[in-house]
Design a protein around this motif. Structure first.
Motif, short mmCIF file in Angstrom:
data_model
loop_
_atom_site.label_atom_id
_atom_site.label_comp_id
_atom_site.label_asym_id
_atom_site.label_seq_id
_atom_site.Cartn_x
_atom_site.Cartn_y
_atom_site.Cartn_z
N LEU A 55 0.83 -1.20 0.00
CA LEU A 55 0.00 0.00 0.00
C LEU A 55 0.87 1.25 0.00
CD1 LEU A 55 -2.88 0.96 0.10
CD2 LEU A 55 -2.76 0.97 2.57
N LYS A 59 1.01 4.03 -2.88
CA LYS A 59 0.70 5.44 -2.59
C LYS A 59 1.79 6.33 -3.16
CE LYS A 59 -2.34 5.45 1.35
NZ LYS A 59 -2.49 5.74 2.78
N VAL A 62 1.47 6.41 -6.97
CA VAL A 62 0.37 7.25 -7.44
C VAL A 62 0.70 8.73 -7.25
CG1 VAL A 62 -2.02 7.89 -7.01
CG2 VAL A 62 -1.40 5.50 -7.16
N ALA A 63 1.38 9.02 -6.14
CA ALA A 63 1.79 10.41 -5.93
C ALA A 63 2.72 10.85 -7.06
CB ALA A 63 2.46 10.55 -4.58
N ILE A 65 2.69 9.72 -10.13
CA ILE A 65 1.85 9.94 -11.32
C ILE A 65 1.16 11.29 -11.22
CG2 ILE A 65 -0.15 9.13 -12.61
CD1 ILE A 65 0.46 6.33 -11.57
N ALA A 66 0.63 11.54 -10.04
CA ALA A 66 -0.14 12.77 -9.87
C ALA A 66 0.73 13.98 -10.14
CB ALA A 66 -0.71 12.82 -8.46
N ARG A 67 2.00 13.88 -9.78
CA ARG A 67 2.89 15.01 -10.02
C ARG A 67 3.39 15.04 -11.46
NH1 ARG A 67 6.60 14.36 -4.88
NH2 ARG A 67 5.53 12.38 -4.96
N ILE A 87 -8.29 -4.36 -0.84
CA ILE A 87 -9.04 -3.55 -1.79
C ILE A 87 -8.40 -2.17 -1.98
CG2 ILE A 87 -10.69 -2.43 -0.28
CD1 ILE A 87 -12.81 -3.50 -2.36
N GLU A 88 -7.76 -1.73 -0.94
CA GLU A 88 -7.11 -0.41 -1.03
C GLU A 88 -5.95 -0.45 -2.02
OE1 GLU A 88 -7.01 3.55 0.82
OE2 GLU A 88 -8.45 2.03 0.28
N LYS A 91 -7.27 -0.74 -5.56
CA LYS A 91 -7.79 0.51 -6.09
C LYS A 91 -6.65 1.33 -6.69
CE LYS A 91 -9.81 3.08 -3.10
NZ LYS A 91 -10.62 3.64 -2.02
N LEU A 92 -5.55 1.40 -5.96
CA LEU A 92 -4.42 2.18 -6.44
C LEU A 92 -3.79 1.52 -7.67
CD1 LEU A 92 -2.84 3.26 -3.05
CD2 LEU A 92 -4.24 4.59 -4.60
N VAL A 95 -5.76 2.56 -10.50
CA VAL A 95 -5.44 3.94 -10.90
C VAL A 95 -4.19 3.93 -11.77
CG1 VAL A 95 -4.59 6.14 -10.02
CG2 VAL A 95 -6.51 5.02 -8.91
N VAL A 98 -4.82 2.40 -15.36
CA VAL A 98 -5.52 3.29 -16.26
C VAL A 98 -4.55 4.29 -16.87
CG1 VAL A 98 -7.25 5.08 -16.39
CG2 VAL A 98 -7.70 3.04 -15.07
N ARG A 99 -3.60 4.71 -16.07
CA ARG A 99 -2.65 5.71 -16.55
C ARG A 99 -1.68 5.13 -17.57
NH1 ARG A 99 0.37 8.24 -18.49
NH2 ARG A 99 1.63 10.03 -17.93
N LEU B 16 -0.23 21.29 -10.87
CA LEU B 16 0.06 20.57 -9.63
C LEU B 16 -0.35 19.12 -9.79
CD1 LEU B 16 -1.24 23.00 -6.88
CD2 LEU B 16 1.11 22.27 -7.24
N ILE B 17 -1.53 18.98 -10.35
CA ILE B 17 -2.06 17.65 -10.52
C ILE B 17 -3.01 17.69 -11.71
CG2 ILE B 17 -4.12 17.88 -9.08
CD1 ILE B 17 -3.30 15.19 -7.81
N PHE B 107 -1.61 14.13 -2.53
CA PHE B 107 -1.69 13.77 -3.94
C PHE B 107 -2.56 12.53 -4.19
CE2 PHE B 107 2.23 16.23 -5.04
CZ PHE B 107 1.60 17.02 -5.97
N VAL B 108 -2.34 11.54 -3.35
CA VAL B 108 -3.01 10.27 -3.62
C VAL B 108 -4.52 10.43 -3.51
CG1 VAL B 108 -3.24 7.90 -2.88
CG2 VAL B 108 -1.02 9.00 -2.83
N TYR B 111 -5.93 12.51 -6.29
CA TYR B 111 -6.00 11.75 -7.53
C TYR B 111 -7.15 10.74 -7.50
CZ TYR B 111 -3.98 10.11 -11.89
OH TYR B 111 -3.77 9.82 -13.21
#
Lengths: 995, 425
Positions: A55, A59, A62-63, A65-67, A87-88, A91-92, A95, A98-99, B16-17, B107-108, B111
């Motif tokens: 997890l 996280k 994903v962070a 990716i988000a950046r 499940i957590e 889910k990630l 995410v 998909v990217r 930023l996102i 962020f997580v 997102y």
């Protein structure tokens, strides 16, 4: 925990972004090593078997990716975890997938099987998210898998999954548009769904994939209208805008006969005001007065839409209010549009972006329907805190609303605005004053005076704008205003704004006869400063010179020539061109006399005054509320709002089978003689009931399966929720009449049931259960169920019993029901007619049935078998004669009508080798030797459809040609008629009910 | 239908996102956004809708962030703006304040939220109460929710989940009215309206059914209660939270609903009935060119003597080149804010019926600047507790729940200033 140090380390590196990258020489591969290392620990964490580590790693990924950082090299490590139980984490991972799935298609395929498993998961959440991710992976290879998944999910038990399926449709469509036809099928199915959760999403899918298939909406129209209020806000917006388009294609314009109102805007104004002040009560008033004034009668479905959207004006969502407003604007009769004004004005308290959209729309509306917003004039007053774009839009609205009565108030308000700090806004205000002055003659002088006063303003921009506006105003009535022109002429010394200078010069040139003394002087000054002027000013100087030369050549000849020669060597080619052109025109030369003789006419022709009008004038051809309207240009994918049709398309397409079925009552039938099935008032209550219908096929299968499986039961249970709710809602509007109807309905049911039980013990069981259930609920489905067994039974006996040589009465044909032919053959004739009449109420057609009831066979509708164009002149129709086929009792007799529309005779008509599904057989008709042009002939053939509705395909051959044709029987045509007296019928019915 | 992608940019325009929903707009398109914004701002033609080629940017600004939705297609603009504001609302519920810092820290979650809020450009679940059920701050509650059906599925009440429990069942009702006023320079009221909202804070167990009774005139007329002793208010244009059954309100003006848990705005209404301006300002601003400006402001409380207006702030415009301020006030204190070119006169408590005075004196430079300045209006801020200017009252709040517990409703009334402006001459 081992994760903690790794995490903090990463934090350190992200605190100083890019540090390692800069620290190394890119060529040395340092990036890779550091990158590699950094991702290495993530990989390790992902490979561990502790969920918490996984997890944590996910996280961080994903962070990244988000950046916007690239994490694609972790793909293999991440994909492995797609099957993770946590499940957590799952889910990630979703995410992440998909990217990056698109970039790493081969690896992405590894995860597909997990999703396929996910689609079968008992937890609906997992099913839904598996579908969502699967459909979000933009990899063309998996299109078939997606298609399958969507199809399955579309019939899922859980509405949440069905909603996800609806969302997946446009995704798949954008990936592969070849799937359109299949997707449309799914959409069609989902459109029939009755849960509010699905409605919005499926309409969205419809709009994305097949907005042109408006026919799919017909059957669902009333349901959508009724569900609307319970759909979530986003869905509401989509549905409303779709229904707007739909209504435009299906209903008649409510304003077509309102030319009377058009001429008298005052009236509309009062009408709307009344509407607002009186509130809910006034609607009825309006509704009653309107029809009296005009012959137009609104389609009850049109009314339904308007009525059901109205409460949404109170929605908290600006988008919904806006959507309803545009719907009313585009669809409602003039007198009713007023209700939206108040709601729109309220949106002005909203965020400035929303205000921006709303004001744009109000500006457009206020041009067409000024009266609507007049009571709210003051709400559009400008606050000093408004952003400029809002101010300008409000000004626009105020200008549109200005009329004879309120102009003093408006002008006073404008005066305040002119003192504003915001120069742009001041300029816009001056423009607005100009527009008021042109549109309202009474205040023209006042405005002009005010503007002239502004000429002495200290701000040059204000002065310049005033000059431009004054120019336009003067053009309307130049004669009286010599003084103002003189005043303006003086301004040329001071004012520097090019547009203003150009305007002044043009004015002086145009009206030089009013200022004969000043004009040459101005030209003299301008000639002096010519080289320093802006281009537009230069052009006007040339213009002025030319005009003066023509009117006053004595004084200005030299000046003009001077200006022209200056212009001849100007840097700008436009100006050089203009100078050359002007010189040729005005200075008489040896050869070019033809044009110069008319030079005066050319230059000093009276010019039409400019029309100062709103920039929003023609915006209403864009659908309000759309992006295109906002841009005032067509955005990609914009769909023109269709014009109202000249003639209303058949309203019966929206009728849904089953509810009508329930409605049939003797009383109804009697009424039919005088009026069509849908009278106006009934139509109002009708739709609310009919909305809960299901497509035929589904209900059929339902009824068959209901006794078989528990799962079928539960699904039908959930389905029942819808209608119940609807009924509750409908109840308030329904009058006692409908209750009465309900009673009749019950009676009817009892009557109908035994008809099935009568002679067929074989189906007793099935019909038993269904009829008992029908006692408890009045759902339409059960009605269907009762009917169904009847058909089974009737089909089974023929082997044992010779079919009576009497006419048949089609009882159950839903689609093509045509009045039965009644030939006076059998003794219980009277009963049979009454039975027929009884059942006749079951039909769906609007056409008055009673008159045709007694018509002979020829009245039976012909179906087309071969069109005359396709058949090269040979047209073939067929009818089910509803008589047993003489040759074989298992066969249905079909009358085939040939007619020859060609020039030459058609010879040797016969049936060619039929390609028939198993069990179906055909008794051919005798060959027709020749069919002369213009002649027609009828032949009878028998087809054994084997009790199925499968089509019989065969060839029609002539001597020269072969045509492939097929006959598909409606269910009702497959049955043999049975006659019994009413008492007998009741008796059988009683047996059937099991009591 | 709507957005192709959603971006959150910092104040310099750096993403930023971002979340790409459809993939039909290149993510690099966002680089055009900021230059375009700057350019339009310079031209003074800033609009919430910018276009670069075929791509359209619909944006809003929240604190120091830009939220931008890009679209290629003919989207529904008001839907997109509503969605962006909804996004802000959801994020704010998650992080208290939505700003650069909170995005960077989360962020997580951001997102994930973006993922949940919209699917393929179409808004999905946007109810923050529901989102909080399965996207949790710590991400540890989810084990329990694994087998639970998302409440949206039950569909009847998507805004409230089942099984909520409180020891003490209470409802707090806040009736807040803000007064918008626009007064002409010569003292005539141009626009006066009351915008009211009723906010609820709900601490109730189970699935309670609530009914709110107001002294609504239309209702009184319907029920024949419109006697002289019942003061009633005519609500104009009412707007409800989605939980209120609109059809019932339409039929018999009953406000009945199953409330969401916690804070929410139940309804808002508007009244354009003329009321006496609560705080009336008379001002004389005398400008002696090249030397000084003298300002005299008289404020009068035109409401009931028993009520008291709190934290009254009257902002009076002064020329931008004024200097050496001198004040004299009969009550409260005055402060010159040169950066805004105003004097703020603040009065802690202002009882009804009282009248106060302030004088201010400014010096002006002998060299006058070219441009003529506009005359901004005087603004007033205030808050009057235990008082509604419209006279609206909560007559009852009925709370019915299956388990039949007793619940207490608490009501509080506040009147405050909205957009309250008086133009100066």
């Amino acid at each position: 925990m081992s994760a903690a140090p790794a995490y903090s380390e990463d934090k350190g590196s992200s605190a100083g972004p890019g540090e390692p990258e800069y620290g190394h020489d890119p060529a040395s591969g340092g990036i890779f090593s550091s990158d590699y290392k950094r991702h290495d620990d993530l990989k390790e964490m992902l490979d561990s078997n502790k969920d918490s580590l996984k997890l944590e790693a996910m996280k961080r990924i994903v962070a990244m990716i988000a950046r916007g950082k690239n994490a694609s090299d972790l793909f293999p490590a991440v994909v492995k975890n797609v099957a993770c139980k946590n499940i957590e984490v799952k889910k990630l991972v979703y995410v992440y997938l998909v990217r990056y799935a698109e970039e790493q298609q081969d690896l992405a395929l590894l995860s597909i099987s997990t999703f396929q498993r996910g689609l079968k998961d008992p937890n609906q959440l997992i099913r839904a998210s598996a579908l969502r991710v699967l459909s979000s992976i933009r990899v063309p290879i998996i299109v078939p898998i997606m298609m399958l998944a969507i199809k399955e999910a579309a019939s899922d038990m859980s509405p949440y999954v069905r909603k996800t399926a609806a969302h997946a449709i446009p995704k798949l469509y954008s990936l592969d548009s070849d799937q359109k036809d299949q997707l449309i099928e799914v959409i069609e199915k989902l459109l029939a769904d009755k849960t509010t959760l699905v409605a919005g999403s499926v309409v969205m899918a419809f709009e994305e994939v097949c907005p042109e298939r408006i026919d799919l909406i017909h059957k669902n129209y009333r349901k959508l209208c009724n569900l609307l209020i319970d759909v979530e806000e986003w869905g509401q917006v989509v549905i409303i805008s779709m229904l707007t388009r739909y209504a435009r294609t299906q209903f008649l314009s409510p304003t077509q006969n309102e030319s009377l109102l058009e001429e008298n805007p005052e009236k509309a104004f009062y009408g709307s005001e009344e509407d607002e002040t009186k509130g809910p009560g006034s609607e009825e008033a309006a509704a009653t007065t309107l029809p009296a004034r005009k012959p137009y009668v609104m389609d009850p479905d049109h009314r339904l839409l308007l009525r059901n959207t109205k409460p949404l004006l109170q929605s908290r969502s600006a988008a919904v209010v806006m959507a309803v407003a545009q719907l009313y604007f585009h669809l409602a009769p003039k007198a009713e549009v007023g209700v939206i004004a108040k709601a729109l004005v309220r949106l002005l308290r909203s965020h400035s972006e929303v205000q921006y959209v709303v004001l744009q729309n109000v500006a457009t509306m206020s041009i067409k329907r000024r009266g609507m917003f007049e009571p709210y004039l003051k709400s559009f007053y400008i606050r000093s805190t408004d952003p400029t774009q809002i101010k300008v839009l409000k000004l626009e609205v105020l200008t549109n609303l200005a009329n004879e009565t309120n102009i003093p108030t408006v002008l006073r308000e404008f005066q305040t605005y002119i003192r504003s700090v915001d120069k742009e806004f001041v300029a816009a205000t001056i423009q607005a004053i100009g527009r008021c002055a042109t549109s309202i003659g009474r205040v023209r002088d006042t405005c002009l005076n005010g503007l002239v006063q502004l000429l002495s303003n200290r701000d040059e921009l204000v002065v310049a704008e005033s000059v431009v506006v004054i120019k336009k105003l003067l053009q309307m009535q130049p004669a009286q205003h010599g003084e103002i022109i003189k005043h303006l002429a003086k301004l040329t010394d001071n004012i520097q704004v090019p547009m203003a200078r150009a305007s002044i010069l043009w004015l002086i040139g145009e009206y030089c006869e009013h200022v004969p003394k000043i004009a040459p002087d101005v030209l003299r000054k301008m000639a002096k400063s010519f080289t320093a002027e802006e281009d537009i000013v230069k052009l006007q100087v040339i213009n002025l010179a030319a005009k003066l030369y023509l009117t006053n050549s004595k004084q200005t000849k030299l000046l003009t020539q001077y200006v022209l020669s200056l212009a001849k060597y100007d840097q700008n080619y436009d100006i050089r061109d203009r100078a050359r052109f002007t010189r040729q025109l005005i200075v008489p030369s040896e050869q070019g006399g033809a044009l110069s003789r008319h030079a005066k006419k050319l230059f000093l022709a009276p010019k039409p005054a400019p029309v100062l009008e709103s920039s929003f004038k023609d915006r209403d051809h864009f659908q309000l509320g759309s992006l295109s309207h906002l841009l005032n240009a067509k955005a990609t994918g914009y769909q023109e709002l269709p014009d109202w049709p000249e003639e209303a398309p058949d309203p019966s397409v929206r009728n849904v089978e089953v509810p009508e079925w329930t409605k049939c009552s003797n009383r109804e039938k009697r009424k039919e003689k005088e009026k069509p099935f849908y009278s106006d008032s009934e139509g109002e209550s009708g739709p609310t009931e009919s909305a809960d219908s299901e497509p035929e096929s589904e209900s059929e299968s339902d009824s068959k399966s209901s006794s078989e499986s528990g799962s079928g039961q539960s699904s039908s249970e959930s389905d029942d929720e819808g209608p119940d709710e609807d009924e509750e809602k409908g109840r308030s509007s329904e009058s006692e009449q409908s209750e009465e109807e309900g009673e009749k309905r019950k009676m009817k049911k009892r009557k109908k049931a035994p008809e099935g039980a009568g002679e067929g013990p074989s189906s007793d069981e099935g019909s038993d259960s269904s009829s008992s259930s029908s006692e408890s609920e009045m759902s339409s489905e059960t009605e269907e169920e009762q009917v169904e067994p009847a058909s089974w039974r009737k089909k089974t006996p023929p082997s044992g019993r010779s079919v009576p040589a009497a006419k048949e009465v089609s009882l159950l044909d839903l689609e093509d029901f045509t009045p039965p032919s009644v030939q006076p053959v059998s003794p219980p004739m009277v009963v049979s007619t009454s039975l027929a009449a009884d059942l006749e109420g079951l039909t769906l057609t609007d056409s008055p049935l009673v008159p045709s009831l007694l018509s002979p066979v020829s009245g039976v509708r012909r179906q087309e078998l071969l069109h005359r164009v396709a058949g090269e002149g040979l047209a073939v129709d067929y009818t089910f004669s509803r008589q047993p086929f003489s040759g074989d009792p298992h066969m249905v007799s079909v009358h085939i009508h040939f007619s020859n529309n060609s020039e030459s005779p058609i010879k040797g008509l016969h049936v060619g080798t039929p390609k028939l599904p198993a069990g179906i057989s055909i008794q051919e008709f005798p060959e027709i030797e020749s069919l002369a042009p213009g002649e027609s002939a009828t032949a009878v053939m028998g087809i054994n459809f084997c009790d199925s509705t499968q089509a019989a395909n065969f060839q029609l051959c002539t001597q020269t040609r072969q045509f492939y044709v097929s006959i598909q029987p409606p269910v009702g045509e497959l049955m043999a008629p049975v006659f019994m007296s009413e008492n007998e019928f009741k008796k059988e019915q009683g047996l059937q009910a099991g009591r | 239908m709507s957005a192709s992608a959603v971006f959150i940019l910092d104040v310099k325009g750096k993403p930023l996102i971002s979340r790409n929903y459809k993939g039909d707009v290149a993510m690099s398109e966002i680089e055009h956004f900021m230059p375009l914004l700057m350019q339009r701002e310079e031209e003074g033609a800033l609009a919430p809708l910018l276009s670069h080629g075929r791509v359209h940017f619909l944006w809003i600004k929240h604190s120091n962030l830009y939220l931008v939705a890009t679209t290629l297609k003919n989207a529904n603009a008001s839907l997109v703006y509503s969605f962006l504001y909804k996004t802000v609302e959801v994020f704010s519920e998650y992080f208290k304040e939505l700003e650069e810092e909170s995005i960077r820290d989360n962020f997580v979650i951001v997102y994930e939220l973006l993922d949940e809020l919209m699917d393929f450009g179409f808004p999905q679940t946007t109810d923050s109460k529901i989102l909080q059920e399965y996207i949790t701050q710590q991400g540890n509650k989810l084990e329990t929710g694994k087998s639970r059906v998302p409440p949206t599925v039950t569909n009847a009440v998507s805004w409230r989940s089942e099984g909520i429990k409180y020891k003490k069942n209470e409802v707090f009702i806040d009736v807040i009215e803000s007064v918008n006023l626009l007064v002409n320079a010569n003292g005539s009221v141009l626009l006066s309206e009351i915008v009211g909202t009723i906010k609820l804070k709900v601490f109730l167990s189970g699935m309670p059914e609530l009914r709110l009774g107001l002294n609504d005139r239309v209702l009184f007329e319907l029920t024949g209660l419109s006697g002289s002793k019942n003061k009633s208010v005519e609500l104009e244009d009412v707007k409800f939270h989605q939980c209120v059954r609109l059809s019932r309100f339409d039929n018999d003006r009953t406000i009945s609903f199953i409330p969401p848990d916690g804070d929410f705005e139940l309804m808002s209404y508007r009244l354009s009935t003329q009321v006496k301006p609560l705080i009336w300002i008379e001002s004389v601003i005398e400008k002696f060119s090249h030397s000084r400006v003298e300002i005299m402001v008289k404020a009068k409380g035109q409401f009931k003597k028993q009520s008291v207006a709190n934290s009254v702030e009257i902002s009076v415009p002064v020329p931008s080149d004024a200097d050496s301020p001198r004040f004299k006030t009969s009550v409260g204190s005055a402060k010159y804010m040169p950066e805004k070119n105003i004097v703020i006169w603040s009065i802690k408590s202002f009882p009804g019926g009282k009248e106060y005075l302030m004088r201010a004196h400014f010096g002006l430079p002998s060299v006058e600047k070219e441009e003529e300045e506009g005359r901004p209006p005087i603004g007033v801020k205030f808050e009057i507790p235990y008082f509604t200017v419209s006279g609206i009252q909560v007559r009852y709040m009925k709370i019915i729940e299956k388990s039949g517990y007793q619940a207490l409703p608490w009501v509080r009334y506040i009147t405050q200033s909205g957009d309250y402006q008086l133009r100066t001459s």
